[in-house]
Scaffold this motif. Structure first.
Motif, PDB file in Angstrom:
ATOM      1  N   THR A  51      -6.809 -31.125 -35.161  1.00  0.00           N
ATOM      2  CA  THR A  51      -8.219 -30.802 -35.325  1.00  0.00           C
ATOM      3  C   THR A  51      -8.879 -31.841 -36.218  1.00  0.00           C
ATOM      4  OG1 THR A  51      -7.852 -29.441 -37.311  1.00  0.00           O
ATOM      5  CG2 THR A  51      -7.713 -28.311 -35.177  1.00  0.00           C
ATOM      6  N   GLU A  54     -11.981 -34.944 -32.576  1.00  0.00           N
ATOM      7  CA  GLU A  54     -13.202 -34.831 -31.769  1.00  0.00           C
ATOM      8  C   GLU A  54     -13.663 -36.198 -31.261  1.00  0.00           C
ATOM      9  OE1 GLU A  54     -16.107 -32.299 -33.832  1.00  0.00           O
ATOM     10  OE2 GLU A  54     -14.380 -31.440 -34.875  1.00  0.00           O
ATOM     11  N   GLU A  82     -11.840 -21.809 -37.053  1.00  0.00           N
ATOM     12  CA  GLU A  82     -13.071 -22.598 -37.086  1.00  0.00           C
ATOM     13  C   GLU A  82     -12.850 -23.998 -36.524  1.00  0.00           C
ATOM     14  OE1 GLU A  82     -16.298 -24.328 -40.372  1.00  0.00           O
ATOM     15  OE2 GLU A  82     -14.591 -23.093 -41.017  1.00  0.00           O
ATOM     16  N   PHE A  83     -11.825 -24.711 -37.017  1.00  0.00           N
ATOM     17  CA  PHE A  83     -11.677 -26.114 -36.661  1.00  0.00           C
ATOM     18  C   PHE A  83     -11.109 -26.301 -35.259  1.00  0.00           C
ATOM     19  CE2 PHE A  83     -11.653 -25.970 -41.311  1.00  0.00           C
ATOM     20  CZ  PHE A  83     -12.724 -26.808 -41.552  1.00  0.00           C
ATOM     21  N   GLU A  84     -10.264 -25.394 -34.813  1.00  0.00           N
ATOM     22  CA  GLU A  84      -9.798 -25.455 -33.435  1.00  0.00           C
ATOM     23  C   GLU A  84     -10.950 -25.188 -32.472  1.00  0.00           C
ATOM     24  OE1 GLU A  84      -6.339 -22.955 -33.005  1.00  0.00           O
ATOM     25  OE2 GLU A  84      -5.349 -23.899 -34.724  1.00  0.00           O
ATOM     26  N   SER A  85     -11.881 -24.341 -32.894  1.00  0.00           N
ATOM     27  CA  SER A  85     -13.064 -24.068 -32.068  1.00  0.00           C
ATOM     28  C   SER A  85     -13.910 -25.317 -31.881  1.00  0.00           C
ATOM     29  CB  SER A  85     -13.910 -22.965 -32.705  1.00  0.00           C
ATOM     30  OG  SER A  85     -13.204 -21.740 -32.745  1.00  0.00           O
ATOM     31  N   TYR A  86     -14.030 -26.145 -32.930  1.00  0.00           N
ATOM     32  CA  TYR A  86     -14.798 -27.386 -32.815  1.00  0.00           C
ATOM     33  C   TYR A  86     -14.210 -28.289 -31.725  1.00  0.00           C
ATOM     34  CZ  TYR A  86     -16.923 -26.244 -37.365  1.00  0.00           C
ATOM     35  OH  TYR A  86     -17.603 -25.628 -38.389  1.00  0.00           O
ATOM     36  N   ALA A  87     -12.881 -28.403 -31.698  1.00  0.00           N
ATOM     37  CA  ALA A  87     -12.222 -29.233 -30.694  1.00  0.00           C
ATOM     38  C   ALA A  87     -12.461 -28.676 -29.293  1.00  0.00           C
ATOM     39  CB  ALA A  87     -10.724 -29.327 -30.984  1.00  0.00           C
ATOM     40  N   VAL A 120     -15.054 -26.884 -28.267  1.00  0.00           N
ATOM     41  CA  VAL A 120     -16.447 -27.159 -27.900  1.00  0.00           C
ATOM     42  C   VAL A 120     -16.600 -28.614 -27.447  1.00  0.00           C
ATOM     43  CG1 VAL A 120     -18.804 -27.358 -28.781  1.00  0.00           C
ATOM     44  CG2 VAL A 120     -17.424 -25.346 -29.347  1.00  0.00           C
ATOM     45  N   ALA A 121     -15.938 -29.542 -28.137  1.00  0.00           N
ATOM     46  CA  ALA A 121     -16.010 -30.952 -27.744  1.00  0.00           C
ATOM     47  C   ALA A 121     -15.450 -31.157 -26.345  1.00  0.00           C
ATOM     48  CB  ALA A 121     -15.250 -31.817 -28.749  1.00  0.00           C
ATOM     49  N   TYR A 164     -15.575 -16.980 -34.679  1.00  0.00           N
ATOM     50  CA  TYR A 164     -16.290 -18.211 -34.334  1.00  0.00           C
ATOM     51  C   TYR A 164     -16.602 -18.278 -32.844  1.00  0.00           C
ATOM     52  CZ  TYR A 164     -14.489 -19.294 -38.929  1.00  0.00           C
ATOM     53  OH  TYR A 164     -14.175 -19.236 -40.257  1.00  0.00           O
ATOM     54  N   ILE A 214     -17.473 -19.791 -29.347  1.00  0.00           N
ATOM     55  CA  ILE A 214     -17.208 -21.037 -28.636  1.00  0.00           C
ATOM     56  C   ILE A 214     -18.297 -21.314 -27.607  1.00  0.00           C
ATOM     57  CG2 ILE A 214     -15.621 -22.209 -27.067  1.00  0.00           C
ATOM     58  CD1 ILE A 214     -13.339 -20.760 -28.464  1.00  0.00           C
TER      59      ILE A 214
END
Length: 251
Positions: free
Chosen positions: A151, A156, A185-190, A192-193, A216, A218
């Motif tokens: 992550t 990203e 949270e941070f796995e969700s960012y990946a 979304v990318a 969180y 997605i």
């Protein structure tokens, strides 16, 4: 109720560590492996713990960390059936993203026989399986987490170097009205990318994930190409029928 002091000791250990292997519990309680297994079977029957083939944990709240190998054993039959059905979307020479979820790892046995497919993943466990099956792949790199995935900003940035044909992913929860969410949270960012860098995103969820919400968000199911699930149709509201593929895990 617990039957002896050793079983209470096991529960005390799990309250501090979340997850423990059978070998570790045998060592710290000075007990044999068969004795610990009998204790764990009893505690599982009473609802105190959740077991898999190699360890045990307390029943979890939605935000708790569950080891990836443990998650992979949950609803094994359902996850495999979902991936077998979803794999039909994959064509020769496609570029696909796989997220870090335990569910998408079951896709790899179907990907290996499709000519020219390239995979990009942020999962260390998926990367190992892809390598074993001789699939062409890239692993993102980045900050490694306790769930063996990458992550962070570097992850990203790497994801955004690619334009994928398909992105297969799962998460902790999808609400009845189609809000897809997760507890990291941070796995969700990946995730979304990967959605943003994919032509089509495909959500894979066994019935245990449906009608739930995590911390969180997605995405909304309305923005997803397809949802493959073993849940029954009456578990969803306001999601177009042509967007959901219902999979029978018994076939």
């Amino acid at each position: 109720m617990v039957k002896n002091e050793r079983q209470q000791q096991i529960l005390d250990i799990l309250s501090k560590t979340t997850y423990a292997s059978v070998e570790h519990l045998a060592e710290v309680t000075y007990s044999s492996l068969p004795t610990i297994r009998r204790d764990l079977n009893y505690l599982a029957e009473q609802g105190y713990v959740v077991r898999n083939h190699g360890g045990v944990m307390l029943p979890q709240d939605p935000s708790a960390f569950i080891p990836a190998d443990f998650r992979r054993s949950f609803n094994y039959k359902h996850k495999k059936a979902i991936c077998r059905a979803a794999a039909k979307l994959i064509k020769e020479h496609m570029l696909i993203f796989l997220d870090e979820s335990s569910t998408t790892q079951f896709l790899i046995e179907y990907i290996k026989d499709i000519k020219g497919v390239t995979v990009v993943t942020n999962s260390l466990l998926a990367a190992d399986l892809l390598n074993q099956n001789h699939v062409n792949f890239y692993c993102t790199g980045g900050k490694i987490t306790h769930s063996n995935c990458f992550t962070g900003v570097l992850t990203e940035r790497f994801i955004r170097l690619f334009n994928a044909d398909l992105f297969f992913f799962s998460s902790h929860a999808i609400s009845a009205d189609g809000i897809i969410s997760d507890n990291s949270e941070f796995e969700s960012y990946a995730t979304v990318a990967m959605i943003e860098q994919s032509k089509h995103s495909v959500y894979l969820c066994d019935e245990s994930k449906v009608d739930k919400k995590s911390l969180y968000m997605i995405t909304d199911a309305q923005k997803i190409y397809k949802i493959y699930t073993t849940a029954s149709p009456d578990r969803f509201n306001n999601i177009p029928d042509d967007k959901i593929v219902f999979v029978n895990a018994d076939k």
